[in-house]
Design a protein around this motif. Sequence first.
Motif, PDB file in Angstrom:
ATOM      1  N   ASP A   2       0.171  -1.157   0.179  1.00  0.00           N
ATOM      2  CA  ASP A   2       0.019  -0.638   0.427  1.00  0.00           C
ATOM      3  C   ASP A   2       0.696   1.111  -0.309  1.00  0.00           C
ATOM      4  OD1 ASP A   2      -2.491  -1.945   0.362  1.00  0.00           O
ATOM      5  OD2 ASP A   2      -2.816  -1.526   2.010  1.00  0.00           O
ATOM      6  N   ALA A   3       2.255   1.672   0.463  1.00  0.00           N
ATOM      7  CA  ALA A   3       3.279   2.330   0.394  1.00  0.00           C
ATOM      8  C   ALA A   3       3.408   3.006  -0.649  1.00  0.00           C
ATOM      9  CB  ALA A   3       4.541   1.941   1.365  1.00  0.00           C
ATOM     10  N   ARG A   4       2.908   2.582  -1.677  1.00  0.00           N
ATOM     11  CA  ARG A   4       3.467   2.865  -3.116  1.00  0.00           C
ATOM     12  C   ARG A   4       1.922   3.588  -3.815  1.00  0.00           C
ATOM     13  NH1 ARG A   4       2.799  -2.895  -7.028  1.00  0.00           N
ATOM     14  NH2 ARG A   4       0.928  -2.933  -5.666  1.00  0.00           N
ATOM     15  N   PRO A  22       2.922  11.457  -3.412  1.00  0.00           N
ATOM     16  CA  PRO A  22       2.207  12.227  -2.995  1.00  0.00           C
ATOM     17  C   PRO A  22       2.668  12.792  -1.892  1.00  0.00           C
ATOM     18  CG  PRO A  22      -0.042  10.399  -3.295  1.00  0.00           C
ATOM     19  CD  PRO A  22       2.168  10.000  -3.571  1.00  0.00           C
ATOM     20  N   ALA A  23       3.592  12.130  -0.925  1.00  0.00           N
ATOM     21  CA  ALA A  23       4.233  12.148   0.696  1.00  0.00           C
ATOM     22  C   ALA A  23       5.569  12.912  -0.717  1.00  0.00           C
ATOM     23  CB  ALA A  23       4.455  11.448   1.344  1.00  0.00           C
ATOM     24  N   VAL A  24       6.011  12.093  -0.863  1.00  0.00           N
ATOM     25  CA  VAL A  24       7.480  13.302  -1.481  1.00  0.00           C
ATOM     26  C   VAL A  24       7.105  14.510  -1.920  1.00  0.00           C
ATOM     27  CG1 VAL A  24       8.915  12.918  -2.982  1.00  0.00           C
ATOM     28  CG2 VAL A  24       8.841  10.827  -1.560  1.00  0.00           C
ATOM     29  N   GLU A  25       6.079  14.411  -3.081  1.00  0.00           N
ATOM     30  CA  GLU A  25       5.972  15.715  -3.549  1.00  0.00           C
ATOM     31  C   GLU A  25       5.670  16.885  -3.093  1.00  0.00           C
ATOM     32  OE1 GLU A  25       5.082  13.865  -8.196  1.00  0.00           O
ATOM     33  OE2 GLU A  25       3.106  14.023  -6.822  1.00  0.00           O
ATOM     34  N   SER A  26       4.525  16.511  -1.687  1.00  0.00           N
ATOM     35  CA  SER A  26       4.116  17.394  -0.817  1.00  0.00           C
ATOM     36  C   SER A  26       5.378  17.997  -0.028  1.00  0.00           C
ATOM     37  CB  SER A  26       2.543  16.700   0.103  1.00  0.00           C
ATOM     38  OG  SER A  26       1.469  16.152  -0.752  1.00  0.00           O
ATOM     39  N   SER A  27       6.377  17.193   0.002  1.00  0.00           N
ATOM     40  CA  SER A  27       7.359  17.879   1.009  1.00  0.00           C
ATOM     41  C   SER A  27       8.296  18.690   0.248  1.00  0.00           C
ATOM     42  CB  SER A  27       8.221  16.275   1.689  1.00  0.00           C
ATOM     43  OG  SER A  27       6.910  15.659   2.438  1.00  0.00           O
ATOM     44  N   GLY A  28       8.057  18.733  -1.343  1.00  0.00           N
ATOM     45  CA  GLY A  28       8.732  19.754  -1.888  1.00  0.00           C
ATOM     46  C   GLY A  28       9.828  19.618  -2.508  1.00  0.00           C
ATOM     47  N   LEU A  29      10.126  17.638  -2.719  1.00  0.00           N
ATOM     48  CA  LEU A  29      10.538  17.552  -2.953  1.00  0.00           C
ATOM     49  C   LEU A  29      10.387  16.457  -4.785  1.00  0.00           C
ATOM     50  CD1 LEU A  29      12.197  15.073  -0.209  1.00  0.00           C
ATOM     51  CD2 LEU A  29      13.216  16.916  -0.693  1.00  0.00           C
ATOM     52  N   ALA A  84       3.336  -0.553   8.491  1.00  0.00           N
ATOM     53  CA  ALA A  84       3.013   0.807   7.813  1.00  0.00           C
ATOM     54  C   ALA A  84       4.733   1.577   8.084  1.00  0.00           C
ATOM     55  CB  ALA A  84       1.686   1.412   8.058  1.00  0.00           C
ATOM     56  N   GLY A  85       5.618   1.100   9.041  1.00  0.00           N
ATOM     57  CA  GLY A  85       6.731   2.181   8.933  1.00  0.00           C
ATOM     58  C   GLY A  85       7.901   1.599   8.492  1.00  0.00           C
ATOM     59  N   PHE A  86       7.280   1.258   6.991  1.00  0.00           N
ATOM     60  CA  PHE A  86       8.462   1.360   6.106  1.00  0.00           C
ATOM     61  C   PHE A  86       8.366   2.106   5.101  1.00  0.00           C
ATOM     62  CE2 PHE A  86       8.413  -3.370   6.960  1.00  0.00           C
ATOM     63  CZ  PHE A  86       9.857  -3.942   6.914  1.00  0.00           C
ATOM     64  N   ASP A  87       7.681   3.048   5.279  1.00  0.00           N
ATOM     65  CA  ASP A  87       6.924   4.174   4.560  1.00  0.00           C
ATOM     66  C   ASP A  87       8.227   4.959   4.495  1.00  0.00           C
ATOM     67  OD1 ASP A  87       4.246   2.985   4.397  1.00  0.00           O
ATOM     68  OD2 ASP A  87       3.628   5.265   4.865  1.00  0.00           O
ATOM     69  N   LEU A  88       8.748   5.643   5.358  1.00  0.00           N
ATOM     70  CA  LEU A  88      10.204   6.432   5.703  1.00  0.00           C
ATOM     71  C   LEU A  88      11.280   6.367   5.131  1.00  0.00           C
ATOM     72  CD1 LEU A  88      11.001   9.419   6.646  1.00  0.00           C
ATOM     73  CD2 LEU A  88      11.454   8.317   8.891  1.00  0.00           C
ATOM     74  N   PRO A  89      11.505   4.581   5.445  1.00  0.00           N
ATOM     75  CA  PRO A  89      13.466   4.244   5.019  1.00  0.00           C
ATOM     76  C   PRO A  89      13.134   3.938   3.204  1.00  0.00           C
ATOM     77  CG  PRO A  89      11.802   2.155   6.116  1.00  0.00           C
ATOM     78  CD  PRO A  89      11.530   3.387   6.608  1.00  0.00           C
ATOM     79  N   ILE A  90      11.490   3.367   3.173  1.00  0.00           N
ATOM     80  CA  ILE A  90      11.712   3.688   1.244  1.00  0.00           C
ATOM     81  C   ILE A  90      11.435   5.354   0.703  1.00  0.00           C
ATOM     82  CG2 ILE A  90      10.201   3.038  -0.981  1.00  0.00           C
ATOM     83  CD1 ILE A  90       8.553   0.478   1.702  1.00  0.00           C
ATOM     84  N   ALA A  91      11.294   6.264   1.529  1.00  0.00           N
ATOM     85  CA  ALA A  91      10.818   7.164   0.849  1.00  0.00           C
ATOM     86  C   ALA A  91      12.340   7.555   0.692  1.00  0.00           C
ATOM     87  CB  ALA A  91      10.261   8.006   1.539  1.00  0.00           C
ATOM     88  N   MET A  92      13.395   6.994   1.602  1.00  0.00           N
ATOM     89  CA  MET A  92      14.432   8.048   2.004  1.00  0.00           C
ATOM     90  C   MET A  92      15.328   7.075   0.748  1.00  0.00           C
ATOM     91  SD  MET A  92      15.535  10.488   3.865  1.00  0.00           S
ATOM     92  CE  MET A  92      14.839  10.803   5.692  1.00  0.00           C
ATOM     93  N   GLY A  93      15.278   5.803   0.685  1.00  0.00           N
ATOM     94  CA  GLY A  93      15.873   5.636   0.037  1.00  0.00           C
ATOM     95  C   GLY A  93      15.796   5.840  -2.091  1.00  0.00           C
ATOM     96  N   LEU A 101       4.064   7.584   6.390  1.00  0.00           N
ATOM     97  CA  LEU A 101       3.913   9.177   6.006  1.00  0.00           C
ATOM     98  C   LEU A 101       2.739   8.739   5.200  1.00  0.00           C
ATOM     99  CD1 LEU A 101       6.803   8.668   3.450  1.00  0.00           C
ATOM    100  CD2 LEU A 101       6.358  10.192   5.197  1.00  0.00           C
ATOM    101  N   SER A 102       1.962  10.573   6.451  1.00  0.00           N
ATOM    102  CA  SER A 102       0.274  10.663   5.233  1.00  0.00           C
ATOM    103  C   SER A 102       0.911  11.347   3.810  1.00  0.00           C
ATOM    104  CB  SER A 102       0.334  11.786   6.377  1.00  0.00           C
ATOM    105  OG  SER A 102      -0.827  11.433   7.325  1.00  0.00           O
ATOM    106  N   LEU A 103      -0.335  11.887   3.040  1.00  0.00           N
ATOM    107  CA  LEU A 103      -0.006  12.319   1.550  1.00  0.00           C
ATOM    108  C   LEU A 103       0.559  13.465   1.846  1.00  0.00           C
ATOM    109  CD1 LEU A 103      -3.257  11.226   0.478  1.00  0.00           C
ATOM    110  CD2 LEU A 103      -0.977   9.774   0.217  1.00  0.00           C
ATOM    111  N   ASP A 104       0.481  14.427   3.187  1.00  0.00           N
ATOM    112  CA  ASP A 104       1.141  15.531   2.793  1.00  0.00           C
ATOM    113  C   ASP A 104       2.378  15.600   3.135  1.00  0.00           C
ATOM    114  OD1 ASP A 104       1.020  15.122   6.145  1.00  0.00           O
ATOM    115  OD2 ASP A 104      -0.222  16.664   6.252  1.00  0.00           O
ATOM    116  N   GLY A 105       3.440  14.143   3.930  1.00  0.00           N
ATOM    117  CA  GLY A 105       4.066  14.324   3.753  1.00  0.00           C
ATOM    118  C   GLY A 105       4.604  14.236   5.582  1.00  0.00           C
TER     119      GLY A 105
END
Length: 480
Positions: A43-45, A50-57, A78-87, A109-113
């Motif tokens: 589900d993290a996909r 959206p979280a990355v784009e909402s954070s200005g990245l 759901a704790g894998f959201d942050l490490p996947i985004a960081m990867g 992560l929420s959709l707003d980052g």
Amino acid sequence: MYGRVLGLSVVGVVGHVLTVEAHIGRGLPSLTMTGLPGASVQDARDRIRPAVESSGLEWPLRRVVVNLSPGNVRKEGAGFDLPIAMGVLAASKQVPAANLERYAFAGELSLDGSLTATPGILSMAIAASRRRLAGVVVPAANASEAKLVDDLDVVAAPSLSEAVAFLRSGRRPAEPPPATAPHDAPGGDRSIDLREVRGQARARRALEVAAAGGHNLLLMGSPGAGKTMLARRLATILPDLTRAEALEVTQLHSIAGVLSSPGLVKARPFRSPHQSVSLAGLLGGGSALLRPGEVSLAHHGVLFLDELTEFRRDAVEGLRQALEDGRVVVTRAVGSVEFPARCTLVAAANPCPCGYFGDSRRHCACPPNRVQLYRQKLSGPLLDRIDLRLEVPRLSKGELLGESPGESSEALRERVQAARERQRARYAALGVSCNGQLPGPLARREARLSASAESLLAKAVESLALTTQTWLDVCEQFLG
């Protein structure tokens, strides 16, 4: 382009440090995950981009492949959201690689980052400490929980952008205010006290023995005799949690997502599930993400089963292993996990379906065969694991209307604390903390019964057909 970061996960109550790899290559824009990701990770996909784009990245408009290693362990939560985004950000060179090997990441992560509270952070922080990492980056809502681990740098990130800023410039997010929890007061719920119980001297004494020795207790009596009132006050006379016990309790409550507020749980838990609780609800389980049940959430505290005979038979009978071994092993197709379950069971039950069998003032309307069938709901092997069984009589008019209060919970707790300290010193080399945890052969050795006590016990074994387990329970109760 390739990026590699460290993530955190929990299996049972044990945290693990995992490797999250990200590769950005040619192909249509997509995000593919490998390494046995569960449904919650898949589900993290739909959340991460959206979280990355909402954070200005920037999200790379190319084919992204994320691998979660080791590949033979199923990943859930759901704790894998942050490490996947960081990867992905590391692979696209948006964050420097300098701190990526020193810090582990966990958070949803929420959709707003923004980063939201994630279950199991304490176990994850313990895993990072054992791996000797410099620190962890976790949601700000979980920072107090992670800081319970000594010598670990905890970065409390309220959002993905704040976590990225820390990696880029070392600028730490503002520390959240320390949390205060009403349940953190030691000694149980201070709004109730044993002094409120009128009469019932034998039952009060049974509560004290159960609390001092860690013994399981069954209260039987007519409706209105005070069984539930007595049982709910057992937690108020238990000794305070040690730091090691408090950490174990906090881990379990964090994994189950039932922490009422961040920080260390200091009060012994009191769990009272409804009679409709399922086998998985009482013992733990689930289809993919295995969670602790009520018996594990009562670890180092009290599990109260009111109207014991009304619970599902398979659920109650499943308590045998937990009461015997102090642990529960849950096995599913996705794997097997072990949850600690060293609690004091207090159960209350009526003597018959109408509740008045043996009552001196009310006539029992149940036929003898119904009384027998009703009592057969509790099997012999289960009753063998309940050390103390007590009939709670109806209060007399003098006891009910009397004005003299009983002894307070605080006074009893002091005696219980002293008894626990004696037992802890006595069994320091055995790895147990109270009489109720003493293995059978050691119980007989440590009890040192007098000749008259041995003779009395032998007669009881013969006349009452006591089992070996019951005989050992009696030996344990001779220990002060």
